[in-house]
Design a protein around this motif. Structure first.
Motif, PDB file in Angstrom:
ATOM      1  N   ASP A   1       0.852  -1.198   0.000  1.00 37.29           N
ATOM      2  CA  ASP A   1       0.000   0.000   0.000  1.00 37.29           C
ATOM      3  C   ASP A   1       0.886   1.247   0.000  1.00 37.29           C
ATOM      4  O   ASP A   1       2.109   1.164   0.187  1.00 37.29           O
ATOM      5  CB  ASP A   1      -0.980   0.014   1.179  1.00 37.29           C
ATOM      6  CG  ASP A   1      -0.277   0.064   2.531  1.00 37.29           C
ATOM      7  OD1 ASP A   1       0.455   1.047   2.772  1.00 37.29           O
ATOM      8  OD2 ASP A   1      -0.469  -0.856   3.347  1.00 37.29           O
ATOM      9  N   GLY A   2       0.257   2.399  -0.197  1.00 34.90           N
ATOM     10  CA  GLY A   2       1.020   3.633  -0.347  1.00 34.90           C
ATOM     11  C   GLY A   2       1.777   4.046   0.905  1.00 34.90           C
ATOM     12  O   GLY A   2       2.886   4.598   0.811  1.00 34.90           O
TER      13      GLY A   2
ATOM     14  N   ASN B   1      -4.080   3.397  -7.632  1.00 37.45           N
ATOM     15  CA  ASN B   1      -5.197   3.096  -6.736  1.00 37.45           C
ATOM     16  C   ASN B   1      -4.787   2.048  -5.705  1.00 37.45           C
ATOM     17  O   ASN B   1      -4.709   0.858  -6.006  1.00 37.45           O
ATOM     18  CB  ASN B   1      -6.382   2.585  -7.564  1.00 37.45           C
ATOM     19  CG  ASN B   1      -7.626   2.423  -6.720  1.00 37.45           C
ATOM     20  OD1 ASN B   1      -7.795   3.103  -5.704  1.00 37.45           O
ATOM     21  ND2 ASN B   1      -8.492   1.515  -7.126  1.00 37.45           N
ATOM     22  N   MET B   2      -4.498   2.508  -4.469  1.00 38.99           N
ATOM     23  CA  MET B   2      -4.073   1.589  -3.399  1.00 38.99           C
ATOM     24  C   MET B   2      -4.744   2.001  -2.090  1.00 38.99           C
ATOM     25  O   MET B   2      -5.114   3.166  -1.909  1.00 38.99           O
ATOM     26  CB  MET B   2      -2.550   1.646  -3.227  1.00 38.99           C
ATOM     27  CG  MET B   2      -1.780   1.095  -4.405  1.00 38.99           C
ATOM     28  SD  MET B   2      -0.009   1.028  -4.057  1.00 38.99           S
ATOM     29  CE  MET B   2       0.398   2.767  -4.030  1.00 38.99           C
TER      30      MET B   2
ATOM     31  N   ASP C   1      -2.937   6.533  -1.680  1.00 37.54           N
ATOM     32  CA  ASP C   1      -2.800   6.174  -3.098  1.00 37.54           C
ATOM     33  C   ASP C   1      -1.431   6.605  -3.626  1.00 37.54           C
ATOM     34  O   ASP C   1      -0.662   7.321  -2.963  1.00 37.54           O
ATOM     35  CB  ASP C   1      -3.956   6.729  -3.936  1.00 37.54           C
ATOM     36  CG  ASP C   1      -3.932   8.245  -4.070  1.00 37.54           C
ATOM     37  OD1 ASP C   1      -2.829   8.827  -4.147  1.00 37.54           O
ATOM     38  OD2 ASP C   1      -5.016   8.856  -4.105  1.00 37.54           O
TER      39      ASP C   1
ATOM     40  N   SER D   1      -1.055   1.649 -13.903  1.00 43.91           N
ATOM     41  CA  SER D   1      -2.419   1.900 -13.429  1.00 43.91           C
ATOM     42  C   SER D   1      -3.456   1.297 -14.364  1.00 43.91           C
ATOM     43  O   SER D   1      -3.223   1.164 -15.563  1.00 43.91           O
ATOM     44  CB  SER D   1      -2.641   3.414 -13.326  1.00 43.91           C
ATOM     45  OG  SER D   1      -3.985   3.682 -12.985  1.00 43.91           O
TER      46      SER D   1
ATOM     47  N   TYR E   1      -5.161  11.921 -13.538  1.00 46.29           N
ATOM     48  CA  TYR E   1      -4.105  11.184 -12.835  1.00 46.29           C
ATOM     49  C   TYR E   1      -2.764  11.388 -13.539  1.00 46.29           C
ATOM     50  O   TYR E   1      -1.734  11.647 -12.902  1.00 46.29           O
ATOM     51  CB  TYR E   1      -4.422   9.694 -12.801  1.00 46.29           C
ATOM     52  CG  TYR E   1      -5.326   9.279 -11.657  1.00 46.29           C
ATOM     53  CD1 TYR E   1      -5.098   9.749 -10.362  1.00 46.29           C
ATOM     54  CD2 TYR E   1      -6.365   8.398 -11.861  1.00 46.29           C
ATOM     55  CE1 TYR E   1      -5.910   9.359  -9.313  1.00 46.29           C
ATOM     56  CE2 TYR E   1      -7.195   8.004 -10.817  1.00 46.29           C
ATOM     57  CZ  TYR E   1      -6.965   8.491  -9.549  1.00 46.29           C
ATOM     58  OH  TYR E   1      -7.762   8.099  -8.513  1.00 46.29           O
TER      59      TYR E   1
END
Length: 266
Positions: A36-37, A57-58, A62, A82, A89
């Motif tokens: 994750d980020g 997208n995490m 993010d 992505s 984005y």
């Protein structure tokens, strides 16, 4: 060697990227991965890699917010992967200095070309830094430069053993081999080869051999006609059950699950 960190919440994609990408051939090594980020932010801040490959997208944080928090923390190049073909984005990523924005599913050739391009940019920066340091040393005295040249020559003569060991692994990975066999072939001690491998590759001999075998296994599993036990034998595992354990540990799914998923996607 170029240090790489991969930040991707989908473990199947992340582990597949770690194992199947020919990092050593690209002159890279994966030194860390995060799911994750927030984990990614902490890991990049700590390891300061040359390249970070991250999803957008995490959970928790993010990819875009992670890059914002890392702005100014380290001199790292970023590549985004992505599933979102969203201009907003991409625009934010460009503002944050991202080198490329790749859409899933990722084409292997595009991915490798992007990494090679980023590596060239990193090497260019390193050369500029080296030139600047050399100019400084010239001003301080030629004796220091002579020492530096001697070190480089010594580095190259040791590194060639690692290159030859990799070539030997790639020729014999389907056999029951060990670092002892490779050391005998190269006429150096097992412990010396072990140290060289770890220093120049960032992996142990057995880690490199295992990753190479799993990469070859993945290619074989894409063949509809080959059985799991045959794949196991072809990549150097006489025990299919042990092969399955190693494969799942590296990729996150069993060989049969991988094969079935691949076939269903075709």
């Amino acid at each position: 060697m170029i240090d790489v960190v991969i930040v991707e919440d989908e473990s199947y994609i992340r582990k597949g990227m770690v194992v199947t990408t020919p990092w050593a051939e690209l002159g890279c090594q994966v030194i860390g991965e995060a799911g994750d980020g927030l984990q990614g932010y902490e890991l990049v801040k700590k390891l300061k890699p040359d390249i970070v490959i991250t999803d957008v997208n995490m959970p928790i944080l993010d990819g875009i917010e992670m890059l914002r928090k890392l702005d100014g923390v380290c001199d790292t190049e970023y590549i985004i992967i992505s599933g979102y073909n969203d201009f907003a984005y991409a625009q934010q990523a460009i503002k944050l200095g991202v080198r490329d924005y790749l859409l899933k599913p990722i084409d292997d050739d595009d991915f490798y070309d992007t990494i090679k391009r980023v590596i060239l940019q990193i090497e260019e920066k390193r050369n500029m830094t080296k030139q600047r340091d050399q100019n400084r040393l010239i001003q301080e005295g030629k004796g220091i430069l002579a020492k530096e040249a001697g070190f480089d020559a010594q580095y190259d003569s040791r590194q060639i053993y690692v290159v030859k060991a990799r070539q030997w692994i790639e020729a014999h990975f389907s056999e029951n081999i060990s670092i002892k066999d490779a050391a005998l072939e190269l006429k150096i001690s097992e412990s010396y080869l072990s140290r060289l491998f770890k220093n120049y590759m960032g992996y142990t001999f057995i880690e490199y051999l295992t990753d190479y075998r799993i990469r070859e296994a993945i290619e074989l599993l894409k063949d509809h006609h080959i059985k799991i036990y045959e794949v196991s034998e072809k990549v150097g595992y006489n025990d299919p059950k042990y092969f399955g354990i190693i494969f799942k540990k590296k990729i996150g799914v069993s060989p049969i699950t991988f094969k079935n998923r691949y076939m269903s996607e075709e």
